[in-house]
Design a protein around this motif. Structure first.
Motif, mmCIF file in Angstrom:
data_model
loop_
_atom_site.group_PDB
_atom_site.id
_atom_site.type_symbol
_atom_site.label_atom_id
_atom_site.label_comp_id
_atom_site.label_asym_id
_atom_site.label_seq_id
_atom_site.Cartn_x
_atom_site.Cartn_y
_atom_site.Cartn_z
ATOM 1 N N PHE A 112 0.845 -1.286 0.171
ATOM 2 C CA PHE A 112 -0.039 -0.003 -0.069
ATOM 3 C C PHE A 112 1.058 1.171 -0.036
ATOM 4 C CE2 PHE A 112 -2.919 -3.084 1.556
ATOM 5 C CZ PHE A 112 -4.364 -2.582 1.012
ATOM 6 N N ILE A 113 0.415 2.268 -0.797
ATOM 7 C CA ILE A 113 0.932 3.431 -0.888
ATOM 8 C C ILE A 113 0.055 4.679 -0.357
ATOM 9 C CG2 ILE A 113 2.921 3.050 -2.335
ATOM 10 C CD1 ILE A 113 1.340 3.878 -4.677
ATOM 11 N N ILE A 114 0.335 5.492 -0.041
ATOM 12 C CA ILE A 114 -0.653 6.607 0.684
ATOM 13 C C ILE A 114 -0.423 7.794 -0.080
ATOM 14 C CG2 ILE A 114 0.778 7.234 2.760
ATOM 15 C CD1 ILE A 114 -1.594 7.708 4.438
ATOM 16 N N GLN A 115 -1.686 8.663 -0.179
ATOM 17 C CA GLN A 115 -1.478 10.182 -0.635
ATOM 18 C C GLN A 115 -2.280 10.981 0.059
ATOM 19 O OE1 GLN A 115 -2.898 10.919 -4.797
ATOM 20 N NE2 GLN A 115 -1.043 12.211 -5.045
ATOM 21 N N LEU A 116 -1.976 12.200 0.448
ATOM 22 C CA LEU A 116 -2.862 12.929 1.262
ATOM 23 C C LEU A 116 -3.458 14.253 0.414
ATOM 24 C CD1 LEU A 116 -0.462 13.341 4.276
ATOM 25 C CD2 LEU A 116 -2.313 11.720 4.102
ATOM 26 N N ASP A 117 -4.663 14.458 0.521
ATOM 27 C CA ASP A 117 -5.115 15.657 -0.070
ATOM 28 C C ASP A 117 -5.104 16.780 0.665
ATOM 29 O OD1 ASP A 117 -5.682 14.063 -2.403
ATOM 30 O OD2 ASP A 117 -7.807 13.741 -1.903
ATOM 31 N N ILE A 118 -4.003 17.754 0.541
ATOM 32 C CA ILE A 118 -3.825 18.952 1.255
ATOM 33 C C ILE A 118 -4.240 19.993 0.638
ATOM 34 C CG2 ILE A 118 -2.068 19.977 2.658
ATOM 35 C CD1 ILE A 118 -0.595 17.703 2.813
ATOM 36 N N ALA A 119 -5.193 20.771 1.254
ATOM 37 C CA ALA A 119 -5.649 22.061 0.580
ATOM 38 C C ALA A 119 -4.862 23.510 1.136
ATOM 39 C CB ALA A 119 -7.197 22.296 0.898
ATOM 40 N N PHE A 120 -4.529 24.414 0.488
ATOM 41 C CA PHE A 120 -3.704 25.470 0.832
ATOM 42 C C PHE A 120 -4.655 26.427 1.600
ATOM 43 C CE2 PHE A 120 -2.736 30.078 -0.004
ATOM 44 C CZ PHE A 120 -1.678 30.381 0.656
ATOM 45 N N PHE A 184 3.454 3.126 2.524
ATOM 46 C CA PHE A 184 2.580 2.895 3.858
ATOM 47 C C PHE A 184 2.728 1.602 4.370
ATOM 48 C CE2 PHE A 184 -1.784 2.260 5.612
ATOM 49 C CZ PHE A 184 -1.804 2.838 6.348
ATOM 50 N N MET A 185 2.478 0.335 3.493
ATOM 51 C CA MET A 185 2.334 -0.683 4.278
ATOM 52 C C MET A 185 2.717 -1.832 3.455
ATOM 53 S SD MET A 185 -0.890 -2.661 6.225
ATOM 54 C CE MET A 185 -1.641 -2.891 4.555
ATOM 55 N N GLU A 186 3.253 -2.936 3.886
ATOM 56 C CA GLU A 186 3.683 -4.050 2.969
ATOM 57 C C GLU A 186 3.399 -5.476 3.911
ATOM 58 O OE1 GLU A 186 6.555 -5.606 -0.454
ATOM 59 O OE2 GLU A 186 7.248 -4.531 1.082
ATOM 60 N N ILE A 187 2.572 -6.277 3.328
ATOM 61 C CA ILE A 187 2.392 -7.450 3.941
ATOM 62 C C ILE A 187 2.904 -8.705 3.236
ATOM 63 C CG2 ILE A 187 0.967 -9.230 5.042
ATOM 64 C CD1 ILE A 187 -0.745 -6.757 6.055
ATOM 65 N N GLY A 188 3.541 -9.586 3.516
ATOM 66 C CA GLY A 188 4.070 -10.798 2.761
ATOM 67 C C GLY A 188 3.249 -11.838 2.419
ATOM 68 N N SER A 189 1.714 -11.923 2.804
ATOM 69 C CA SER A 189 0.738 -12.731 2.831
ATOM 70 C C SER A 189 -0.505 -12.266 2.867
ATOM 71 C CB SER A 189 0.993 -13.984 3.873
ATOM 72 O OG SER A 189 0.523 -13.617 5.114
ATOM 73 N N VAL A 190 -1.555 -12.951 2.335
ATOM 74 C CA VAL A 190 -3.011 -12.623 2.263
ATOM 75 C C VAL A 190 -3.911 -13.712 2.666
ATOM 76 C CG1 VAL A 190 -4.834 -11.305 0.941
ATOM 77 C CG2 VAL A 190 -2.503 -10.983 0.307
ATOM 78 N N ALA A 191 -3.598 -13.956 3.832
ATOM 79 C CA ALA A 191 -4.225 -15.205 4.561
ATOM 80 C C ALA A 191 -5.615 -15.013 5.112
ATOM 81 C CB ALA A 191 -3.382 -15.711 5.748
ATOM 82 N N HIS A 192 -6.175 -13.885 5.056
ATOM 83 C CA HIS A 192 -7.518 -13.537 5.265
ATOM 84 C C HIS A 192 -8.353 -12.938 4.693
ATOM 85 C CE1 HIS A 192 -5.850 -14.696 9.371
ATOM 86 N NE2 HIS A 192 -4.835 -13.749 9.185
ATOM 87 N N LYS A 193 -9.691 -12.957 4.595
ATOM 88 C CA LYS A 193 -10.481 -12.535 3.466
ATOM 89 C C LYS A 193 -10.652 -10.808 3.718
ATOM 90 C CE LYS A 193 -13.370 -16.686 3.623
ATOM 91 N NZ LYS A 193 -14.703 -17.458 3.598
#
Length: 541
Positions: A112-120, A184-193
């Protein structure tokens, strides 16, 4: 003198073997290009702003963005201001996957990668080199009626990299910054639904936490996972190739042990290359379908590192064994200058991987690139590995040049031989050079297909046929190196045919003077191939 199969095989048979290998190579590319889907899928997620006014937030409650037990939502931060809801009471919730879908172990990993919407805003501007603090939690469940179980919780800091394309005036208020995606995050397995992410932005003005980060409007995530269809094709290839390499490896070593002499260094290195290829091929990934093995990404990196380190070492030793004199040959210690950079570079990349994916086994939100010290350390490891790789290729190019020059010098003795003998050795030299060129072509194809897969859109379309370029790259290159190792062990296994004493006065028509010349330059040295002996420098040279 027996020699290797490649030297005693007729040109016709050699072409047939080459044609069969080429067919399998084309099939490997077509399997990825026509059968397998794209290797990965990217799914965008928009977080939902939830209200949580209870104390000890992450220890007491998980906030769902939708469903029967969804949280109390906020439309925007203007509503929060009007209702006097503090920033510390707002939680950004993301459910994975999207509604009416399920995750699967066939997805193998999640990135996962994350992006923030930041207003001036004039009174809440984004400071230079601003850092944002994220209080993040990750949970899972396998049934929509089960309670959420926590996987990980961490407080992470990310440095914002944003630009603003307009003048910072009152007229520009409300316009958004252009911010880079952040790891943001990295997981080496997808064992759950089902997975749930809760993100908080804790504010503490006294400690300067989340101060000067602008007016955050939304948080977006992009989730990347391996396609289940590609995983099945990949597992099938590994399951097919494992016994193929294992069988040829056992056959190769049995042929060597039947020889009256002990195995030489080149034969041992070819066998070790087969072992490293088998280590990559063994489809232990099948167990990841039933077990939550988050270390599979790290294990895969280690397996690839061992194979490529062995492959690079083989190229050096293969060249060196065809150019060194008898005193320096057949000793691994004689290659410490060339193999040393491989060992140092591999060790640096291993340490880098352990600092990244090793730590992620405990904290999936960790990234070595998020701090200046971590970035400098990571770059240092990568630069050292790059320098070692450059030194290695300089050594390799020099040794290849030396081998070809050495063989060219030995060719000067060929005109004195009988026609049959001369043609025999000219064929040996041609096949040795041909193998060197095939090795170069394999390395070049790896680089070329990698570049093509990076610069193209991921697939090519010709009429009704769609070719997945990235999938073809993975399956094709993987198949290519398996075929390369297979061909090495087959062609460089000892041959049962004999030349020399039994045929020196027969089919090859060698007279006594020519036989004496060949004896002093070739046949008194035991080795795996006749080119191996022919290329040897005399000690006095």
């Amino acid at each position: 003198m027996a020699g290797a199969i490649i030297e005693n095989m007729s040109t016709k048979k050699l072409c047939i073997v080459g044609g069969i290998l080429l067919v399998f190579q084309v099939i490997a590319f077509l399997v990825g290009g026509l059968i397998a889907p794209s290797p990965t899928t990217a799914v965008p997620y928009m977080s939902v702003k939830c209200i949580d006014v209870r104390k000890n937030h992450h220890k007491t409650k998980w906030l769902m963005p939708w469903g029967p037990n969804h949280c109390e939502k906020l439309k925007d931060f203007d509503e929060a201001v009007s209702r006097q809801i503090e920033a510390n009471d707002i939680v950004f919730a993301v459910h994975i996957p999207l509604p009416s879908k399920e995750m699967s172990p066939w997805f193998q990993f999640m990135l996962f990668i994350i992006q923030l919407d930041i207003a001036f805003k004039m009174d809440n501007d984004l400071k230079e080199n601003a850092e944002i603090t994220l209080d993040v939690s990750l949970a899972y469940r396998d049934d929509v009626f089960d309670d959420w179980e926590e996987i990980a919780h961490a407080v992470e800091i990310r440095k914002l990299k944003c630009t603003f394309g307009s003048p910072k005036t009152l007229d520009s208020e409300g316009r958004h910054y252009d911010c880079d995606f952040l790891p943001f995050m990295e997981i080496g397995s997808v064992a759950h639904k089902y997975y749930l992410i809760n993100i908080r932005l804790p504010v503490n003005e006294r400690k300067g936490i989340n101060v000067g980060i602008g007016e955050i409007k939304d948080i977006r995530l992009v989730g990347i996972h391996q396609n289940g269809g590609f995983t099945k094709v990949w597992f099938a290839m590994k399951t097919f190739l494992t016994p193929s390499i294992l069988i040829i490896m056992v056959w190769y070593w049995r042929r060597i042990t039947l020889m009256t002499r002990a195995p030489v260094l080149l034969e041992k290195v070819i066998f070790a290359l087969g072992i490293s290829m088998t280590f990559i091929n063994v489809p232990v990934e099948w167990f990841s379908i039933g077990f939550d093995w988050t270390w599979m990404l790290l294990f895969g990196d280690i397996r690839q590192g061992i194979f490529y380190a062995m492959l690079l070492s083989f190229w050096i030793i293969f060249c060196g064994e065809h150019m060194m004199d008898q005193n320096e040959r057949n000793r691994l210690s004689g290659y410490w200058k060339q193999v040393g950079p491989i060992a140092v570079g591999s060790f640096c990349l291993f340490i880098f991987d352990m600092c990244e994916r090793g730590v992620q086994l405990k904290n999936p939100f960790y990234s070595i690139w998020t701090t200046e010290v971590g970035t400098e350390l990571a770059m240092a490891f990568i630069i050292v590995a790059g320098i070692c790789l450059c030194l290695y290729f300089l050594f390799l190019c020099f040794m290849v040049f030396q081998v070809f020059r050495n063989i060219s010098g030995k060719q000067s003795s060929l005109p004195a031989m009988s026609k049959a003998r001369r043609l025999h050795y000219e064929g040996l030299i041609f096949r040795f050079k041909f193998l060197m060129l095939i090795t170069l072509a394999c390395a070049a194809m790896t680089v070329i297909f990698f570049i093509v897969s990076q610069v193209t859109e991921g697939h090519w379309k010709w009429g009704d046929i769609t070719i997945e370029v990235n999938s073809a790259f993975f399956t094709g290159i993987y198949g290519m190196w398996n075929l390369y190792v297979f061909a090495l062990m087959f062609l460089y296994a000892p041959s049962h045919k004999n030349y020399g004493e039994d045929q020196s006065n027969g089919d090859l028509g060698v007279n006594s003077g020519e036989e004496l010349q060949l004896t002093t330059t070739i046949t008194h040295v035991d080795g795996p191939t006749e080119v191996y002996k022919l290329a040897r420098k005399e000690a006095q040279e």
